[in-house]
Design a protein around this motif. Structure first.
Motif, PDB file in Angstrom:
ATOM      1  N   THR A 115     149.162  48.909 143.371  1.00 12.99           N
ATOM      2  CA  THR A 115     148.813  48.656 144.768  1.00 12.99           C
ATOM      3  C   THR A 115     149.860  47.824 145.488  1.00 12.99           C
ATOM      4  N   HIS A 187     136.755  49.688 153.913  1.00 15.01           N
ATOM      5  CA  HIS A 187     138.038  50.139 154.463  1.00 15.01           C
ATOM      6  C   HIS A 187     137.919  50.498 155.946  1.00 15.01           C
ATOM      7  N   LYS A 204     134.240  45.646 163.580  1.00 17.44           N
ATOM      8  CA  LYS A 204     134.792  44.289 163.655  1.00 17.44           C
ATOM      9  C   LYS A 204     136.289  44.338 163.448  1.00 17.44           C
ATOM     10  N   ARG A 281     140.256  37.819 158.039  1.00 19.96           N
ATOM     11  CA  ARG A 281     139.614  38.003 156.735  1.00 19.96           C
ATOM     12  C   ARG A 281     140.529  37.328 155.698  1.00 19.96           C
ATOM     13  N   ASP A 284     144.346  38.549 153.867  1.00 19.59           N
ATOM     14  CA  ASP A 284     145.003  39.694 154.520  1.00 19.59           C
ATOM     15  C   ASP A 284     146.429  39.344 154.951  1.00 19.59           C
TER      16      ASP A 284
HETATM   17  O1  LIG Z   1     135.989  46.153 159.311  1.00 10.80           O
HETATM   18  C1  LIG Z   1     137.205  45.971 159.186  1.00 10.80           C
HETATM   19  C2  LIG Z   1     137.908  46.355 158.001  1.00 10.80           C
HETATM   20  C3  LIG Z   1     139.259  46.085 157.939  1.00 10.80           C
HETATM   21  N1  LIG Z   1     139.909  45.495 158.961  1.00 10.80           N
HETATM   22  C4  LIG Z   1     141.355  45.249 158.874  1.00 10.80           C
HETATM   23  O2  LIG Z   1     141.983  46.498 158.681  1.00 10.80           O
HETATM   24  C5  LIG Z   1     143.133  46.372 157.858  1.00 10.80           C
HETATM   25  C6  LIG Z   1     143.005  47.319 156.675  1.00 10.80           C
HETATM   26  O3  LIG Z   1     141.936  46.872 155.860  1.00 10.80           O
HETATM   27  P1  LIG Z   1     141.318  47.731 154.658  1.00 10.80           P
HETATM   28  O4  LIG Z   1     141.056  49.107 155.107  1.00 10.80           O
HETATM   29  O5  LIG Z   1     140.186  46.936 154.100  1.00 10.80           O
HETATM   30  O6  LIG Z   1     142.521  47.813 153.617  1.00 10.80           O
HETATM   31  P2  LIG Z   1     143.398  46.661 152.957  1.00 10.80           P
HETATM   32  O7  LIG Z   1     142.682  45.370 152.928  1.00 10.80           O
HETATM   33  O8  LIG Z   1     144.738  46.688 153.652  1.00 10.80           O
HETATM   34  O9  LIG Z   1     143.531  47.141 151.450  1.00 10.80           O
HETATM   35  C7  LIG Z   1     143.792  48.489 151.042  1.00 10.80           C
HETATM   36  O10 LIG Z   1     145.165  48.687 150.939  1.00 10.80           O
HETATM   37  C8  LIG Z   1     145.814  47.858 149.994  1.00 10.80           C
HETATM   38  C9  LIG Z   1     147.267  48.220 149.985  1.00 10.80           C
HETATM   39  O11 LIG Z   1     147.863  48.028 151.238  1.00 10.80           O
HETATM   40  C10 LIG Z   1     145.226  48.083 148.616  1.00 10.80           C
HETATM   41  O12 LIG Z   1     145.762  47.147 147.742  1.00 10.80           O
HETATM   42  C11 LIG Z   1     143.724  47.897 148.615  1.00 10.80           C
HETATM   43  O13 LIG Z   1     143.211  48.303 147.356  1.00 10.80           O
HETATM   44  C12 LIG Z   1     143.135  48.757 149.694  1.00 10.80           C
HETATM   45  O14 LIG Z   1     141.746  48.479 149.786  1.00 10.80           O
HETATM   46  C13 LIG Z   1     143.170  44.895 157.438  1.00 10.80           C
HETATM   47  O15 LIG Z   1     144.042  44.234 158.283  1.00 10.80           O
HETATM   48  C14 LIG Z   1     141.750  44.398 157.704  1.00 10.80           C
HETATM   49  O16 LIG Z   1     141.688  43.034 158.058  1.00 10.80           O
HETATM   50  C15 LIG Z   1     139.238  45.131 160.123  1.00 10.80           C
HETATM   51  O17 LIG Z   1     139.818  44.576 161.051  1.00 10.80           O
HETATM   52  N2  LIG Z   1     137.912  45.391 160.193  1.00 10.80           N
END
Ligand SMILES: O=c1ccn([C@@H]2O[C@H](COP(=O)(O)OP(=O)(O)O[C@H]3O[C@H](CO)[C@@H](O)[C@H](O)[C@H]3O)[C@@H](O)[C@H]2O)c(=O)[nH]1
Ligand SMILES: NC(=O)c1ccc[n+]([C@@H]2O[C@H](COP(=O)([O-])OP(=O)(O)OC[C@H]3O[C@@H](n4cnc5c(N)ncnc54)[C@H](O)[C@@H]3O)[C@@H](O)[C@H]2O)c1
Length: 328
Positions: A115, A187, A204, A281, A284
């Motif tokens: 990852t 996600h 959110k 969060r 991040d």
């Molecule tokens: O309700 C939500 C969910 C997510 N986010 C933001 O959206 C972005 C993407 O978040 P998310 O879809 O949860 O993915 P990541 O946290 O970036 O993680 C994913 O991508 C990573 C690699 O980049 C991998 O390591 C992880 O396993 C995989 O879950 C981040 O900035 C989050 O803070 C929001 O603002 N609101």
């Protein structure tokens, strides 16, 4: 025959769909987060846990396995912070169990799902495989520990491996049969689409004060079938000895902010989102963008899906799933 551990999960099931076109496939999955219906019917399915030595050994004794693809893991960052035991047990100890059995049964080819979280908070705007690794949560650490384990297994036992460091996997299969279906869903893209389908009140946005153009986090979204194709290329290269022991980033090389993603989802679906702005969060990083130059040059990998197509396929899958539920 190829053993796919975690083949009932989101990314694993898409890889199985590609693999069964040319090879015999056996899936081992405990269905903790995966789904039986997601496994292609051409694959043999064994319900079991990779930490169970007897189950793994039985597979290696019963089938001639040429390579193992390993997708099974727990992968929620915040859960890993609160419950690191689960992550070191399932991800690290589970993988050790699998590798021990591979060594015992002389199976030498291994493909591993790592990852972008291994990079932690990168200094570079675009991350290469040489960028410094410094994971900031137990999930990322568990994956980096496994990468290190693989290096040691290579030098001690001659294990050949390919590690893929995925950036943000997204989208769904063109057949609309399988897609991202996690419970709970964390996600961004599926959460927005569920909201636009009326299944969630709002979306959110976590953090608007990042050092990015619009203040929200930037990620590199890569279609799950493009990831699957990379696995096929990696497998062929391993089996036909064109490469050994390599690590590749898998991303599109384009960064999109959370706001960009919401905009694109609105455009694709023709619906308007209700947005709630929240604080950051935990854990991040502001920006994660991949350079995937290495795999493009070495394995000839080409991506087929841009962000628009990623969201279109995801939307089609969500609508189809919804329809199927209504019809049942
Ligand atoms: O309700 C939500 C969910 C997510 N986010 C933001 O959206 C972005 C993407 O978040 P998310 O879809 O949860 O993915 P990541 O946290 O970036 O993680 C994913 O991508 C990573 C690699 O980049 C991998 O390591 C992880 O396993 C995989 O879950 C981040 O900035 C989050 O803070 C929001 O603002 N609101
Ligand atoms: N989804 C992403 O954006 C992303 C990004 C980077 C890396 N990854 C990695 O890719 C892999 C697949 O991710 P995913 O999103 O498809 O996850 P997923 O949860 O959908 O799939 C994981 C599969 O492994 C199975 N599993 C888990 N523990 C098991 C065990 N002990 N024994 C047998 N089966 C077990 C689950 O039932 C599930 O089917 C994971 O290793 C994850 O860390 C995912």
């Amino acid at each position: 025959m190829i053993l796919v551990v975690g083949g009932a999960g989101y990314i694993g099931s898409h890889c199985v769909k590609e693999l069964v076109k040319e090879r015999s496939v056996i899936v081992l999955d405990n269905l903790s987060t995966g789904h039986f219906w997601a496994i292609d019917e051409k694959a043999i399915f064994i319900e079991g846990d990779l930490r169970d030595e007897k189950v793994v050994e039985k597979i290696f004794l019963s089938y001639k396995i040429d390579a193992v693809m390993h997708f099974a893991a727990n992968s929620l960052v915040s859960e890993s912070v609160n419950n690191p035991i689960k992550y070191y047990e399932n991800n690290v100890a589970g993988t050790l169990n699998l590798l021990k059995q591979m060594v015992k049964h002389n199976i030498n080819n291994f493909i591993f799902s790592s990852t972008a979280a291994v990079y932690g908070i990168p200094k570079e705007n675009v991350i290469t495989e040489e960028s410094f690794t410094n994971p900031i949560n137990p999930y990322g650490k568990s994956k980096l520990m496994i990468e290190e384990m693989l290096r040691d297994f290579q030098s001690a036992y001659g294990l050949n491996y390919v590690v893929f460091r995925y950036f943000n996997a997204a989208g769904a299969h063109s057949s609309k049969e399988i897609g991202e279906d996690h419970e709970p869903e964390t996600h961004l893209i599926p959460l927005i689409l569920q909201h636009l389908l009326g299944k969630r009140e709002k979306i959110k946005v976590f953090g608007t004060d990042y050092d990015t153009l619009d203040g929200t986090c930037i990620r590199d979204y890569i279609h799950v079938t493009d990831i699957a194709i990379a696995h096929i290329l990696g497998l062929d290269a391993l089996l036909y000895k064109r490469i050994d022991n390599n690590i590749y980033n898998l991303g599109n090389g384009h960064g999109y902010s959370v706001k960009d993603i919401i905009d694109m989802c609105e455009r694709v679906t023709g619906k308007k989102a209700t947005i709630e702005y929240e604080s950051r969060r935990i854990g991040d990083p502001a920006r994660l963008i991949a350079s995937s130059k290495k795999i493009r040059e070495q394995l000839g990998w080409e991506t087929e899906y841009n962000l628009n197509k990623i969201i279109e396929t995801a939307w089609e899958w969500h609508i189809n799933k919804n329809l199927n539920k209504i019809l049942k």
